[in-house]
Enzyme design. Structure first.
Site, PDB file in Angstrom:
ATOM      1  N   LEU A  55      69.487  43.130 187.733  1.00 35.17           N
ATOM      2  CA  LEU A  55      69.045  41.850 188.687  1.00 35.17           C
ATOM      3  C   LEU A  55      69.460  42.344 189.206  1.00 35.17           C
ATOM      4  CD1 LEU A  55      68.568  38.470 186.494  1.00 35.17           C
ATOM      5  CD2 LEU A  55      66.351  40.478 187.468  1.00 35.17           C
ATOM      6  N   ASP A  56      68.984  41.976 190.839  1.00 38.64           N
ATOM      7  CA  ASP A  56      69.674  42.246 192.328  1.00 38.64           C
ATOM      8  C   ASP A  56      70.936  41.287 192.715  1.00 38.64           C
ATOM      9  OD1 ASP A  56      67.706  43.957 193.366  1.00 38.64           O
ATOM     10  OD2 ASP A  56      67.144  42.713 193.997  1.00 38.64           O
ATOM     11  N   ARG A  57      72.170  41.525 192.857  1.00 44.98           N
ATOM     12  CA  ARG A  57      73.121  40.177 193.082  1.00 44.98           C
ATOM     13  C   ARG A  57      72.467  38.986 193.256  1.00 44.98           C
ATOM     14  NH1 ARG A  57      78.653  41.308 195.678  1.00 44.98           N
ATOM     15  NH2 ARG A  57      79.531  39.051 195.054  1.00 44.98           N
ATOM     16  N   THR A  59      69.703  37.255 192.810  1.00 43.45           N
ATOM     17  CA  THR A  59      68.374  37.017 191.915  1.00 43.45           C
ATOM     18  C   THR A  59      69.196  36.482 190.823  1.00 43.45           C
ATOM     19  OG1 THR A  59      67.196  38.816 192.960  1.00 43.45           O
ATOM     20  CG2 THR A  59      66.471  37.562 191.031  1.00 43.45           C
TER      21      THR A  59
END
Length: 250
Positions: A55-57, A59
């Site tokens: 997951l993106d940082r 998110t």
């Protein structure tokens, strides 16, 4: 720091509700960061963990780990082959259609450091996102030449897994996600910081459904929204000029 919220755990898998702002693992992008989900979870449960996806940082939401490399490989195959279902919740700028499919190829995002040796001229890859609108909001806040500001709460289902796909797709259709400092609208982000104290990306990985790699039972994991996300939605709903009830905060 509070322990990570564990959503599911058995002898093969563990899943957490990743908070916004936490990196999944050590990265060359931020050499000074000392906190990572992989290390925090390893220390919390007392054994190594292996992430089959990211997951993106900024998110938040469902983040799955395997407890041994072979299980991680089997899970990675499911993610690579899109043999699972993911749903996300996002607050975006503007009024969106009730439902739609975004079919827009994306070029691979390369990191200047980690991907320095990678080919720079790869063709764009197929990227598909399906969404449906859950709610619309019109706020009595001036935005540019308009006297009010409009937003939509969306449920997003990525059908492919390109880097930053949801954020880039929403930017492409001119409905950027609120709080996105890379692909978003700086003025809208500032408005939400000033009016609602919002300091994060309003994107949350809400559910993940997949086939358990060992017992072959379908698991559906769900991550509740973080309190700061709930508070922003409640503040937006309380200022909404449109008629409607918000029922997605639990």
């Amino acid at each position: 720091m509070s322990p990570l919220e564990i959503l599911y755990q058995d002898e093969f898998l563990v899943a957490i509700n990743k908070p916004s702002g936490l990196l999944v693992h050590r990265s060359l992008i931020d050499k000074h960061e000392t906190r990572f989900a992989v290390q925090l979870l390893r220390d919390q449960i007392g054994q190594k963990v292996y992430p089959p996806h990211r997951l993106d940082r900024p998110t938040s939401g469902v983040l799955l780990f395997a407890l041994d490399p072979n299980i991680a490989r089997l899970l990675t195959e499911q993610f690579t082959q899109a043999a699972l279902e993911k749903t996300y919740l996002a607050l975006v700028r503007g009024f969106c259609a009730a439902e739609a499919v975004i079919d827009y190829p994306l070029k691979e995002v390369l990191d200047e450091i980690a991907d320095a040796q990678a080919a720079q001229d790869k063709p764009a890859q197929t990227a598909i996102t399906q969404y449906r609108r859950l709610e619309q909001f019109e706020l009595p806040l001036a935005s540019g030449k308009h006297l009010t500001s409009r937003y939509s709460l969306l449920e997003l289902q990525p059908k492919t897994g390109r880097k930053h796909q949801l954020r880039r797709h929403l930017k492409h259709i001119f409905h950027p996600i609120v709080g996105d400092t890379t692909h978003g609208d700086g003025k809208q982000n500032q408005l939400f910081r000033e009016q609602f104290g919002c300091e994060r990306l309003l994107l949350h990985a809400q559910t993940l459904s997949f086939l358990h790699p060992v017992n072959k039972v379908t698991l559906r994991l769900q991550a509740p929204l973080a309190e700061e996300f709930v508070q922003v939605l409640q503040a937006v709903a309380s200022n909404n000029l449109l008629v409607g009830d918000l029922d997605v905060c639990s």
